[in-house]
Design an enzyme around this catalytic site. Structure first.
Site, short mmCIF file in Angstrom:
data_model
loop_
_atom_site.label_atom_id
_atom_site.label_comp_id
_atom_site.label_asym_id
_atom_site.label_seq_id
_atom_site.Cartn_x
_atom_site.Cartn_y
_atom_site.Cartn_z
N HIS A 225 29.15 -4.86 -5.56
CA HIS A 225 29.90 -4.99 -6.81
C HIS A 225 29.80 -6.43 -7.35
CE1 HIS A 225 32.50 -1.15 -6.08
NE2 HIS A 225 31.21 -0.95 -5.97
N ASN B 81 26.72 -6.30 -10.63
CA ASN B 81 26.58 -5.21 -9.66
C ASN B 81 25.11 -4.87 -9.42
OD1 ASN B 81 26.67 -4.21 -12.34
ND2 ASN B 81 27.14 -2.15 -11.63
N CYS C 253 37.90 -2.95 -8.71
CA CYS C 253 38.24 -1.73 -7.99
C CYS C 253 38.96 -2.09 -6.69
CB CYS C 253 36.97 -0.94 -7.70
SG CYS C 253 35.93 -1.69 -6.44
N CYS D 287 36.87 -4.04 -4.13
CA CYS D 287 36.72 -5.48 -4.40
C CYS D 287 38.02 -6.23 -4.11
CB CYS D 287 36.28 -5.71 -5.84
SG CYS D 287 34.53 -5.31 -6.07
N GLU E 62 31.91 -8.61 -8.34
CA GLU E 62 32.81 -9.62 -7.77
C GLU E 62 32.23 -10.15 -6.46
OE1 GLU E 62 33.45 -6.63 -8.93
OE2 GLU E 62 35.49 -6.41 -9.72
N GLU F 266 22.81 -1.71 -7.53
CA GLU F 266 22.83 -0.40 -6.87
C GLU F 266 21.43 -0.06 -6.36
OE1 GLU F 266 24.18 2.17 -10.00
OE2 GLU F 266 26.18 1.28 -10.03
#
Ligand SMILES: [Zn+2]
Length: 281
Positions: free
Chosen positions: A97, A84, A124, A127, A99, A86
């Site tokens: 994310h 991930n 999540c 994803c 994935e 950010e």
């Protein structure tokens, strides 16, 4: 290799032997996977699970402090790591994310069909919707918390590309003949808007990371080229310190632009950016 990855010493030793490098790889080719599985006496999935802390070590999570690692596996038993990323500023939605990072990493390396996705946390909903864009989503196996799932189990009653009449969902990116910047923008997957957009990070005259736009039928899990670019930079063991300038290449007829997003980031990181349209008029 960093401290939090020291625990699995047999894995680290085997990796360093097979790769003849101390650097954590962002992918393993078929031969490397085979050699590691032989050396560690494990299956490809077990190898991927053991490598998850290494994938998570690429994470940049100044907001959540939650490090996620994911590994996409293709038919040729190649492994593609992702983590991930950010943005340090702006809304919380400014994040890629793990994935998504692993899937873009696979696509940018011209991976074969993806068969498995191994993650260090449950995927999540965002994803799951993004994964559903893959042409072979129905055949994909997703593994987390020591359990494997057929992807359709994780997203019942789904809304996907077929619902909007898209016959060729996300599979390979058209990169075979890509050499000029617009070629990478043209490789964008945007069947809903036809937007073509690519970003590049340059160090001197050298491209050190690139990304293109990947779209989703539900739009919100579409991949921002900026976040994908920053994720790629991290996976290449590079940081903003290595970047001299950013470039954005967009088709002149695009219905929307990523210029503002890159401009904000360029100002924040005090890097110059150049915006190009093609074909030139
Ligand atoms: Zn997610």
């Amino acid at each position: 290799m960093s401290e939090n990855t020291q625990a699995d010493l047999p894995l680290i030793t085997a990796l360093q032997t097979v790769l003849a490098s101390k650097q954590i790889p962002n992918m393993l080719n078929s031969q490397q996977t085979k050699a590691l599985c032989n050396s560690l006496n494990c299956t490809t999935i077990e190898l991927a699970e053991r490598m998850l802390p290494l994938a998570a070590s690429f994470s940049f999570a100044p907001k959540s402090d939650f490090k996620v690692g994911a590994i996409a596996i293709d038919k040729q038993q190649q492994l593609f790591l992702g983590a991930n990323y950010e943005l340090e500023y702006g809304p919380l939605s400014g994040s890629l994310h793990a994935e998504q990072s692993a899937i873009f990493n696979a696509l940018s390396h011209q991976a074969d069909e993806l068969t498995d996705l191994v993650i260090n946390a449950a995927p999540c909903g965002y994803c799951r919707q993004f994964i559903n864009e893959l042409a072979n989503a129905n055949q994909l196996k997703v593994r987390f918390n020591q359990q494997s799932y057929d992807f359709p189990q994780l997203l019942p009653q789904s809304f996907g590309p077929n619902d909007l009449g898209v016959k060729t969902p996300l599979a390979k990116l058209e990169l075979n003949a890509a050499s000029q910047a617009p070629d990478f923008a043209k490789a964008s997957y945007a069947p809903y808007t036809q937007v073509q957009s690519a970003m590049f990070a340059y160090q001197g005259d050298k491209v050190i990371a690139w990304s293109c736009y990947l779209e989703n039928v539900a739009f919100n899990p579409s991949l921002s080229p900026l976040l994908t670019l920053l994720s790629q930079l991290t996976l290449n063991h590079l940081s903003l310190n290595n970047v001299d300038r950013f470039e954005l290449w967009e088709h002149k007829d695009n219905r929307f632009s990523f210029k503002q997003e890159l401009q904000n980031f360029a100002e924040h990181s005090q890097k110059p950016m150049v915006h190009h349209y093609y074909p030139s008029t």
